[in-house]
Design an enzyme around this catalytic site. Sequence first.
Site, PDB file in Angstrom:
ATOM      1  N   ASP A 157       0.846  -1.196   0.000  1.00  0.00           N
ATOM      2  CA  ASP A 157       0.000   0.000   0.000  1.00  0.00           C
ATOM      3  C   ASP A 157       0.877   1.240   0.000  1.00  0.00           C
ATOM      4  OD1 ASP A 157      -2.154  -1.704   0.193  1.00  0.00           O
ATOM      5  OD2 ASP A 157      -2.266  -1.536   2.384  1.00  0.00           O
TER       6      ASP A 157
HETATM    7  N1  URA Z   1      -1.066  -6.010   3.923  1.00  0.00           N
HETATM    8  C1  URA Z   1      -1.634  -4.785   3.867  1.00  0.00           C
HETATM    9  O1  URA Z   1      -2.704  -4.570   4.398  1.00  0.00           O
HETATM   10  N2  URA Z   1      -0.976  -3.810   3.199  1.00  0.00           N
HETATM   11  C2  URA Z   1       0.240  -3.975   2.634  1.00  0.00           C
HETATM   12  O2  URA Z   1       0.797  -3.029   2.057  1.00  0.00           O
HETATM   13  C3  URA Z   1       0.824  -5.250   2.703  1.00  0.00           C
HETATM   14  C4  URA Z   1       0.151  -6.249   3.360  1.00  0.00           C
END
Ligand code: URA
Length: 238
Positions: free
Chosen positions: A103
């Site tokens: 993310d």
């Molecule tokens: N899980 C998440 O919620 N976000 C990420 O960026 C990676 C794993």
Amino acid sequence: MHLERILQSQGFGTRKSCRALIRAGRVTVAGTPVDDPFADLPTAGLAFAVDGEPWLFREKVYLMLHKPSGYECSQAPQFHRPVYALLPEPLVRRGVQSVGRLDQDTTGLLLLSDDGQFIHTWSSGRKRIPKIYEVGVRHPADQALVATLLAGVQLHDEPAPVRAAACIATGERSLRLTITEGKYHQVKRMVAAAGNRVETLHRRAVGGLELPADLPEGGWRWLEAGDLARLAAFAEPA
Ligand code: URA
């Protein structure tokens, strides 16, 4: 291979622009200027420089990036800068892509490559490779939370509960959580389903490959054979 073809294969532009670079005397090979675009050179282990910047010929690109917050893994990001802006132009021109996605607000270890098979293998989730996250949470990281994540939580749109492969509390409001899938927003959704909320998320390792302590945020490094072996260390046969 002809030098202009070599430069083109390494992401330095079209054949025409690579030829112009060479003719302009901007390319050295093993420290010696070469201005003949058709100089025929063996590619294995070839060390060259463009405008003084050293490069090693690489058939394929495999690298790790210490992803900072505020960068998107998408090729066409909508709201933040792309992680690709942190890489040198030739690598971007070669079509390097992230192996799975983090993310925009997640930091830590991100792998990138221009090898389609490699990207597919390591992002599909079929090898159940462990991914270790340091998770900051809003409410106390108590034993009940750890137990719930280890037992498995039901995520919307998933047929079966999803379990943490490992989970420990590392502080009053922090966890070290290992997952072996790569579902969308998986850590955030798991923690939310367990009644807490992710405030910060940092990936410290993928397989046996850890983010090096000396790689600063925004910095990148080639993956060498030893790194690739560490990556594969805990993979299940597909
Ligand atoms: N899980 C998440 O919620 N976000 C990420 O960026 C990676 C794993």
